[in-house]
Motif scaffolding. Structure first.
Motif, PDB file in Angstrom:
ATOM      1  N   THR A 321       3.655  29.166  20.793  1.00  0.00           N
ATOM      2  CA  THR A 321       2.374  29.711  20.341  1.00  0.00           C
ATOM      3  C   THR A 321       1.969  29.048  19.027  1.00  0.00           C
ATOM      4  N   HIS A 566      -2.500  35.005  31.477  1.00  0.00           N
ATOM      5  CA  HIS A 566      -3.161  34.277  30.392  1.00  0.00           C
ATOM      6  C   HIS A 566      -3.409  32.843  30.863  1.00  0.00           C
ATOM      7  N   ARG A 572      -3.293  26.963  22.417  1.00  0.00           N
ATOM      8  CA  ARG A 572      -2.510  27.727  21.450  1.00  0.00           C
ATOM      9  C   ARG A 572      -1.433  28.624  22.058  1.00  0.00           C
ATOM     10  N   ARG A 573      -1.327  28.682  23.419  1.00  0.00           N
ATOM     11  CA  ARG A 573      -0.303  29.528  24.050  1.00  0.00           C
ATOM     12  C   ARG A 573       0.372  28.755  25.178  1.00  0.00           C
ATOM     13  N   ASP A 576      -0.092  29.876  28.982  1.00  0.00           N
ATOM     14  CA  ASP A 576      -1.314  29.411  29.626  1.00  0.00           C
ATOM     15  C   ASP A 576      -1.097  28.018  30.239  1.00  0.00           C
ATOM     16  N   CYS A 605       8.655  33.055  25.490  1.00  0.00           N
ATOM     17  CA  CYS A 605       7.264  33.110  25.004  1.00  0.00           C
ATOM     18  C   CYS A 605       6.939  34.476  24.406  1.00  0.00           C
ATOM     19  N   GLU A 609       5.984  35.049  20.488  1.00  0.00           N
ATOM     20  CA  GLU A 609       4.722  35.737  20.176  1.00  0.00           C
ATOM     21  C   GLU A 609       4.968  36.845  19.151  1.00  0.00           C
TER      22      GLU A 609
END
Length: 715
Positions: A321, A566, A572-573, A576, A605, A609
């Protein structure tokens, strides 16, 4: 004739409490064998008949308490049957350390002498020390199974032949000793990241070496880097990864365009925060001949540029992230990708992964498809600019913006009708000067322009999850990354109900999911603009489960979606990016991927986060303390936000900066903490302090190292 006095031996009898302690220590130190009372007496130096009788009585009592067991006639052994446990170690600087069992049983006290130098978060095996009636359980670490943290952040104090790291977080009871040859040219006052390399069994201090010098303590960059390092997050980008990113071609070939749906001539724009550089989503809209609307949610096609398993991909996977501190973004991907190649900047051709919707005027989706596209954004809007169009009806692309706003509001209304929860909390933000110093506080609020983007992102995420996850009953869904949110914990909901009752509010804790969620929404509406709004919103959020990534779909309670993922922020992730790759694989007819491996990725992840969120909160807390540091002696209205046995936590109304009124400051009485009723109560005066109560405080201290504000109460 007088009798000659015979010299008396020192026959002072041991007190019972001393003897009990001695016997307990004997069995704690001799856990493997059985002993009769004579062996124990000999070891303890007991010789007189009264003491022997007392010893027998104590042994009987300890056997009754199950501290020891009788193994044979007249023989006793330490009761250690089944008392080896595995779990995690929680270290406290005051020596009051705890072992947290894996089965979530009660915490077990571990004295510093029995800690085996375990660190905070280490996975350990402990042996239970025998427990007596009326005493808390106690254990001893016998093995460290897995180290959680070996790196610590603090300020160097350099002497002639050695140095110490004085830590920011008070997790360790003692500072880290650093030999002079392990200093890496660090000087007194430098912020440093230090790794513990050894902790000899009998040594008071761990021994460490400097990994990196972060800067001079108190400077903005050093403190922000220190926060990242404290949470084990990267604070700089590896040069090799940057170099690899710079080699990626920015040319979009005609061959690539031919593989994609072409949206370059369709009205498209981005709406983002004013300081954003990584535009990973854009919206397009046009009216179809049948009167319906075609809305495109276009997402940067990051995986087109980042090859799976490449050095860039591995770095992104590890970071998982982007991290957003008060004054900076630490990107997941190199800037050439995040702010350049993949960023959907206006008037540039960009490759996207898109969810395309055909909708009627009531925002009902008639058709949808997920395709790869090429776009050319016409305009970059800030949220403020888009909001101005929504409020005035005037501005660039006003018809398109107003239509999207109208559709988004209908999507939102339907979502809440289905049981979604409206957690729209105010977020604290700072205006920062060129040196990083906060000069003012403002609050970020969700307005219609924010909600417009949110609704279409939610729609795209849900549609992608349904595309993979919703299959006929005769078929098995392929492995996928879901974003799930479990039902609220019933005990926490009951606690929330009891808590808000003190403010005159009610919620339903039973019934259907929709009934409970609508009750929560009503509560959040009722507290709006009330002094207790922030407090009750915070407590309500804590009653909810945490949203996580997983391959096991249980739906998303907070959004009232059966399927959710997502898909919309691959810059940014990392999840995804995983979703984009899985989509491509499955659209092309590929087989399901390995579920176990995918689940491990999901857990990583979710963990990263949480770390990023903790670091963001720490940076906000630091800036709040820095912002208040020139306001020592000033008085403010505040709300009591927490109560403990060591004092009152309060939040200043005008800027949401929080601090502690230590118990020592409440010197007009002896106050007792009543946890059940959320209050402190004075023994003599019967004065009470309750959560949510408005008080007047004075700022007395601002400790930047500990990110802590101290207040005193103003009568």
């Amino acid at each position: 004739m007088s009798k000659k006095k015979i010299p008396q031996k020192n026959t002072k009898r041991k007190k019972k409490t001393e003897l009990v302690t001695a016997v307990i220590n004997f069995f704690n130190n001799n856990i493997d064998k059985s002993y009769n009372y004579k062996q124990i007496a000999a070891d303890l130096g007991i010789k007189t008949q009264p003491e022997k009788l007392l010893l027998m009585s104590i042994l009987d009592d300890l056997a009754t308490d199950a501290f020891i067991i009788v193994t044979d006639r007249g023989k006793f052994k330490s009761n250690t049957r089944g008392l080896f446990l595995e779990g995690h170690f929680e270290r406290r600087s005051n020596g009051k350390n705890f072992f947290v069992p894996e089965d979530e049983g009660e915490n077990i006290f571990v004295a510093e002498r029995n800690s085996k130098h375990a660190m905070n978060g280490d996975k350990v095996r402990i042996q239970m020390l025998a427990r007596r009636k009326g005493r808390d359980p106690e254990g001893e670490v016998i093995e460290i199974l897995e180290r959680k943290q070996t790196r610590f952040v603090g300020t160097l104090s350099v002497q002639k032949h050695f140095a110490f790291l004085e830590m920011d977080s008070k997790i360790l009871a003692n500072d880290i000793f650093i030999p002079s040859d392990k200093l890496k040219d660090g000087k007194s006052g430098d912020k440093a990241l230090v790794e513990i390399i050894e902790w000899p069994e009998k040594a008071k201090n761990p021994i460490g070496e400097v990994v990196d010098i972060l800067g001079v303590s108190g400077t903005n960059d050093a403190e922000m880097h220190a926060i990242l390092a404290e949470f084990g997050l990267p604070y700089k980008y590896p040069e090799k990864v940057e170099e690899e990113a710079n080699k990626i071609s920015d040319v979009i070939t005609e061959e690539e365009i031919a593989k994609r749906e072409d949206f370059r001539q369709i009205t498209t724009f981005t709406i983002d925060p004013r300081d954003a550089k990584d535009f990973d989503d854009a919206l397009s809209i046009r009216k179809l001949e049948n009167g319906n609307w075609e809305v495109g949610v276009h997402i940067a096609d990051v995986t087109h540029y980042v090859e799976e398993g490449s050095i860039i991909d591995k770095e992104g996977e590890e970071r998982a992230t982007s991290v957003y501190l008060v004054d900076r973004t630490i990107p997941m991907l190199p800037e050439r990708l995040s702010n350049g190649l993949c960023s959907l900047r206006p008037n540039e051709e960009k490759l996207c992964y898109s969810a395309i919707f055909e909708m009627n005027d009531e925002a009902k989706v008639k058709k949808s498809r997920i395709v790869r596209t090429v776009i050319n954004s016409d305009r970059r809007f800030t949220y403020e600019e888009a909001q101005d169009i929504i409020e005035t009806g005037e501005g660039d692309f006003k018809e398109e913006v107003l239509t999207l706003d109208k559709l988004a509001k209908k999507l939102r209304a339907k979502r809440f009708e289905d049981g979604a929860i409206a957690f729209d909390r105010q977020e604290v933000r700072f205006e920062i000067d060129e040196k990083g110093k906060p000069v003012s506080v403002y609050f970020k609020e969700q307005k219609d322009s924010n909600k417009l983007i949110e609704e279409f992102m939610l729609l795209a995420n849900r549609t992608v999850a349904e595309f993979v996850g919703r299959v006929p009953k005769s078929k098995k869904a392929k492995t996928f990354v879901y974003r799930v949110h479990d039902l609220p914990n019933p005990d926490k909901m009951q606690n929330l109900s009891e808590f808000i009752r003190r403010f005159g509010y009610k919620i339903k804790t039973g019934g259907s999911n929709t009934t409970v969620s609508k009750s929560i929404n009503k509560l959040l509406d009722d507290v709006q603009n009330k002094p207790e709004e922030n407090l009750i919103s915070t407590i309500a959020i804590r009653a909810m489960a945490k949203a996580v990534y997983t391959t096991s779909n249980i739906g998303h309670y907070g959004l009232a979606f059966d399927y959710y993922t997502h898909f919309t922020s691959p810059i940014r992730r990392y999840p995804d990016m995983m979703v984009h790759r899985l989509l491509t694989k499955y659209i092309d007819g590929g087989r399901s991927v390995n579920k176990e491996h995918c689940e491990q990725e999901c857990k990583h992840c979710s963990d990263m986060e949480q770390l990023a969120s903790n670091a963001e909160r720490a940076s906000i807390k630091y800036k709040q303390v820095e912002f208040m540091s020139d306001k020592i002696g000033r008085e403010f209205k505040a709300i009591i936000s927490g109560l403990t046995e060591w004092g009152i936590y309060a939040e200043i109304e005008e800027n949401k900066c929080g601090g502690l009124i230590p118990m020592r400051e409440l010197d007009d009485d002896f106050y007792e903490f009543d946890e059940k009723n959320y209050r402190l109560k004075g023994r003599r005066t019967r004065r009470e302090f309750r959560l949510g109560e408005e008080i007047q405080i004075k700022v007395v201290r601002a400790n930047l190292e500990r990110k802590q504000l101290d207040f005193t109460l103003v009568d």
